[in-house]
Write a protein that holds these residues in place. Structure first.
Motif, PDB file in Angstrom:
ATOM      1  N   MET A 182       0.964  -1.202  -0.529  1.00 36.72           N
ATOM      2  CA  MET A 182      -0.022   0.342   0.121  1.00 36.72           C
ATOM      3  C   MET A 182       1.052   1.203   0.306  1.00 36.72           C
ATOM      4  O   MET A 182       1.604   1.208   1.113  1.00 36.72           O
ATOM      5  CB  MET A 182      -0.934  -0.062   1.277  1.00 36.72           C
ATOM      6  N   SER A 183       0.690   2.387  -0.900  1.00 36.54           N
ATOM      7  CA  SER A 183       1.605   3.619  -0.386  1.00 36.54           C
ATOM      8  C   SER A 183       0.846   4.181   0.371  1.00 36.54           C
ATOM      9  O   SER A 183      -0.021   4.596   0.316  1.00 36.54           O
ATOM     10  CB  SER A 183       1.365   3.519  -2.857  1.00 36.54           C
ATOM     11  N   PRO A 184       2.022   4.942   0.740  1.00 37.79           N
ATOM     12  CA  PRO A 184       1.745   5.587   1.463  1.00 37.79           C
ATOM     13  C   PRO A 184       0.731   7.056   1.114  1.00 37.79           C
ATOM     14  O   PRO A 184       0.901   7.763   0.244  1.00 37.79           O
ATOM     15  CB  PRO A 184       2.623   6.045   2.354  1.00 37.79           C
ATOM     16  N   LEU A 185       0.138   7.435   2.325  1.00 37.49           N
ATOM     17  CA  LEU A 185      -0.700   9.130   1.698  1.00 37.49           C
ATOM     18  C   LEU A 185       0.493   9.909   0.974  1.00 37.49           C
ATOM     19  O   LEU A 185       0.164  10.785   0.866  1.00 37.49           O
ATOM     20  CB  LEU A 185      -2.085   9.446   2.217  1.00 37.49           C
ATOM     21  N   PHE A 186       1.457   9.979   2.337  1.00 39.01           N
ATOM     22  CA  PHE A 186       2.426  11.163   2.669  1.00 39.01           C
ATOM     23  C   PHE A 186       3.360  10.408   2.147  1.00 39.01           C
ATOM     24  O   PHE A 186       4.027   9.433   2.195  1.00 39.01           O
ATOM     25  CB  PHE A 186       3.155  11.444   3.940  1.00 39.01           C
ATOM     26  N   ALA A 226       4.067   3.567  14.648  1.00 40.73           N
ATOM     27  CA  ALA A 226       2.729   4.651  14.669  1.00 40.73           C
ATOM     28  C   ALA A 226       1.671   4.728  15.935  1.00 40.73           C
ATOM     29  O   ALA A 226       1.330   5.308  16.433  1.00 40.73           O
ATOM     30  CB  ALA A 226       1.984   4.501  13.524  1.00 40.73           C
ATOM     31  N   PHE A 256       6.098  -0.916  10.862  1.00 37.80           N
ATOM     32  CA  PHE A 256       5.358   0.734  10.622  1.00 37.80           C
ATOM     33  C   PHE A 256       4.158   0.662  11.181  1.00 37.80           C
ATOM     34  O   PHE A 256       3.512   1.981  12.303  1.00 37.80           O
ATOM     35  CB  PHE A 256       5.721   1.394   9.127  1.00 37.80           C
ATOM     36  N   ARG A 257       3.157   0.493  10.833  1.00 41.89           N
ATOM     37  CA  ARG A 257       1.420   0.719  11.701  1.00 41.89           C
ATOM     38  C   ARG A 257       1.797   0.417  12.993  1.00 41.89           C
ATOM     39  O   ARG A 257       1.209   0.724  13.712  1.00 41.89           O
ATOM     40  CB  ARG A 257       0.488  -0.360  10.783  1.00 41.89           C
ATOM     41  N   VAL A 262       7.116  12.957  11.211  1.00 45.51           N
ATOM     42  CA  VAL A 262       7.032  11.637  12.193  1.00 45.51           C
ATOM     43  C   VAL A 262       7.103  11.217  11.140  1.00 45.51           C
ATOM     44  O   VAL A 262       7.592   9.907  11.985  1.00 45.51           O
ATOM     45  CB  VAL A 262       6.003  12.022  13.314  1.00 45.51           C
ATOM     46  N   LEU A 263       5.888  10.987  10.833  1.00 47.71           N
ATOM     47  CA  LEU A 263       5.661   9.221   9.903  1.00 47.71           C
ATOM     48  C   LEU A 263       6.838   9.086   8.658  1.00 47.71           C
ATOM     49  O   LEU A 263       7.005   7.774   8.918  1.00 47.71           O
ATOM     50  CB  LEU A 263       4.515   9.110   9.389  1.00 47.71           C
ATOM     51  N   ARG A 317       1.741  22.028  11.301  1.00 50.30           N
ATOM     52  CA  ARG A 317       1.856  20.688  12.315  1.00 50.30           C
ATOM     53  C   ARG A 317       1.691  19.730  11.070  1.00 50.30           C
ATOM     54  O   ARG A 317       1.638  18.427  11.623  1.00 50.30           O
ATOM     55  CB  ARG A 317       0.442  20.952  12.930  1.00 50.30           C
ATOM     56  N   LYS A 318       1.194  20.290   9.921  1.00 48.93           N
ATOM     57  CA  LYS A 318       1.229  18.822   8.624  1.00 48.93           C
ATOM     58  C   LYS A 318       2.243  18.237   8.364  1.00 48.93           C
ATOM     59  O   LYS A 318       2.733  17.806   8.078  1.00 48.93           O
ATOM     60  CB  LYS A 318       0.572  19.442   7.494  1.00 48.93           C
ATOM     61  N   PHE A 358       5.184  18.910  10.034  1.00 50.49           N
ATOM     62  CA  PHE A 358       5.743  18.168  11.228  1.00 50.49           C
ATOM     63  C   PHE A 358       4.661  16.453  11.352  1.00 50.49           C
ATOM     64  O   PHE A 358       5.968  15.620  11.475  1.00 50.49           O
ATOM     65  CB  PHE A 358       5.071  18.940  12.901  1.00 50.49           C
ATOM     66  N   ARG A 359       3.892  16.223  10.873  1.00 45.18           N
ATOM     67  CA  ARG A 359       3.004  14.740  11.044  1.00 45.18           C
ATOM     68  C   ARG A 359       4.268  14.141   9.699  1.00 45.18           C
ATOM     69  O   ARG A 359       3.859  12.823  10.333  1.00 45.18           O
ATOM     70  CB  ARG A 359       0.942  15.241  11.051  1.00 45.18           C
TER      71      ARG A 359
END
Lengths: 235, 297
Positions: free
Chosen positions: A1-5, A227, A223-224, A209-210, A202-203, A205-206
């Motif tokens: 699954m490809s990450p959104l970010f 998290a 990873f999940r 973090v990921l 914040r975006k 920073f988030r």
């Protein structure tokens, strides 16, 4: 699954085996940043070793990781990378030859702030938790601290020091307990600008973090799990 | 490296995880639950001044596919307009891309919690029937829930029954593939194998639930349960509506389709169903017998 970010860096576990020296160095630096403090503090609480012995153990542990390719033995199917690293540290601590450890100190290695860590142990009263819980708590702290450092670097490079300063003032120094109006007055900007800058920081920073979590893990599943552990759901 | 205090870490943790609802009419009140895909929050709808439940895609599963799934879930629920399904009010995406939707906030307990307390069999069967009716409605509209279980049924403060978590619901005929959805123990054998499933997969889960809710069931009810959770899907009720109809027959003292009864069984059932009438006739016959005997003395 490809990450959104977008993921900008790959797992340190994989990157440490890279042919690209720069990538290896960067991965190792991330590994040290994330884990030296949690491991040192864990070692101090879990063993009866003196601060000096734990310093040696921690320095030589990372030196050996780099030299001996010890991380290649990591199998994600058998457990998380964080636990693997702690078990390796335990083993290393038990086997360490102090003299060899001391020889590895210095010599171009990163200087770790052991005195600061020692003062923190005294202030944090870790006897209220097990060494493993303390290690987990310190790991959480390291992830967020590294994320703050990276956010600072990225914003400096992009010339967004004011945005970072607002984030630092509001989310770090005052932990969200300051009004936007006060911030607006302090930085001489409109309140709506404070809202926008904080949202953007914040975006970012988030995402950082990921990114760090992706670097510190070897699979999507891990990873999940990390998290969730980081966000306090499965400590 | 920056040194962070415990307060700073706690705050950063919150702001990393908490959805940024700036620009929406909602404000987070508290986290209610967390599933594989999303986190459910109680939120304040400032526009309409009411509390709603807000499902937000979990940060750790954020991906375009997961985002599409959350929105698809919202659309599925929106299409299923039924008293047993919580209505969706609104849907959108956060500034960081995470999908969310707002729905009615249900104040109550899960069926698992409810059933663990002291409730009569009749009460539990009433609730079970409501669940069947909701599933039957979805089946009639071509949807399979695929994850019916006690944790996904909520009982409201006024006895309302809701079937929740339609996250893995799919239109019939679109349920196969690599992804095996559902909860082990409630999944039918074909669902566990990852095959394409139909309404009878939900019937199987309902059968598992019914069995757990009934202690020492009567033979006809046992037969209903056995038929619902038959490993062979062709031997089950074709959908939740058929299961509900048979259960209603059982509750009304009529002959159930799943149970082949003998003469004695039929007689017992009829006596039980017409207990008052049978009692009256028996009382009449006894009186007649007494009068007859009295006359001879």
């Amino acid at each position: 699954m490809s990450p959104l970010f977008p993921t900008t860096r790959r797992s340190v576990v994989l990157a440490l085996a890279s042919d690209d020296r720069e990538e290896r160095t960067r991965a190792f630096d991330t590994l040290v940043s994330l884990y030296w403090r949690p491991l040192y503090k864990y070692g101090r609480i879990a063993s009866t070793h003196s601060p000096a012995d734990c310093e040696d153990t921690t320095q030589s542990f990372f030196a050996r990781l780099l030299e001996n390719d010890a991380l290649s033995g990591y199998d994600p199917a058998k457990g998380g990378f964080r636990t693997f690293l702690r078990v390796l540290y335990d083993r290393h601590s038990a086997n360490e030859v102090k003299a060899a450890g001391r020889l590895k100190r210095g010599g171009g290695q990163r200087q770790l702030e052991f005195a600061d860590a020692e003062a923190e142990i005294a202030a944090e009263a870790p006897q209220t938790s097990t060494p493993e819980e303390y290690f987990h708590r310190e790991w959480v702290r390291s992830v967020f601290a590294l994320a703050v450092d990276r956010l600072r670097e990225e914003t400096e490079r992009a010339g967004k020091q004011t945005q970072f300063a607002i984030f630092e003032d509001y989310d770090l120094d005052h932990a969200g307990k300051l009004s936007y109006r006060d911030l607006a007055a302090r930085f001489a900007i409109a309140e709506t600008s404070v809202t926008n800058h904080l949202a953007a920081m914040r975006k970012q920073f988030r995402e950082i973090v990921l990114d760090i979590l992706r670097e510190a893990t070897a699979s999507e599943q891990e990873f999940r799990s990390e998290a969730r552990a980081l966000l306090g759901v499965e400590p | 490296m920056t040194r962070l205090s415990n307060d700073m870490v706690a705050h950063l943790r919150d702001l990393t995880e908490a959805p940024d609802l700036g620009g929406t009419r909602y404000a987070i009140v508290r986290e209610i639950a967390r599933g594989g895909m999303g986190v459910i929050y109680e939120a304040d709808d400032r526009e309409l001044q009411r509390r709603v439940a807000l499902k937000v895609l979990a940060l750790e599963v954020s991906s375009p596919q997961a985002q599409a799934r959350i929105l698809e879930e919202a659309r599925t629920i929106a299409r299923l307009d039924h008293p047993g399904i919580v209505p969706v009010h609104d849907a959108g995406a956060l500034p960081d891309g995470r999908a969310w939707y707002a729905m009615k906030l249900v104040q109550g307990v899960t069926l698992r919690e409810y059933a663990s307390r002291d409730h009569s069999m009749a009460d539990l069967l009433r609730i079970f029937l409501r669940v069947c009716e909701t599933a039957a409605f979805a089946h009639a509209h071509g949807f399979i829930h695929r994850d019916i279980k006690p944790d996904n049924v909520m009982i409201g403060s006024f006895g309302e029954v809701f079937v929740m978590d339609w996250g893995v619901a799919r239109p019939a005929g679109m349920t196969g593939g690599a992804e095996i959805a559902g909860t082990h123990g409630y999944m039918s054998p074909e669902q566990e194998r990852g095959e394409d499933v139909d309404a009878s997969a939900d019937v199987y889960a309902l059968g598992v639930m019914l069995e757990a809710m009934t202690a020492r069931p009567a033979r006809p009810l046992r037969a209903i349960i056995a038929m619902a959770r038959n490993p062979e899907r062709s031997q089950r009720y074709k959908d939740a509506g058929a299961l509900a109809a048979d259960l209603v027959r059982f509750l009304d003292g009529e002959r159930v389709g799943a149970y082949r009864e003998g003469m004695i069984g039929a007689l017992t059932r009829l006596i039980s169903k017409h207990r008052a009438l049978v009692g009256l006739v028996a009382a009449y016959l006894v009186m007649r017998a007494i009068i007859l005997l009295w006359g001879r003395v």
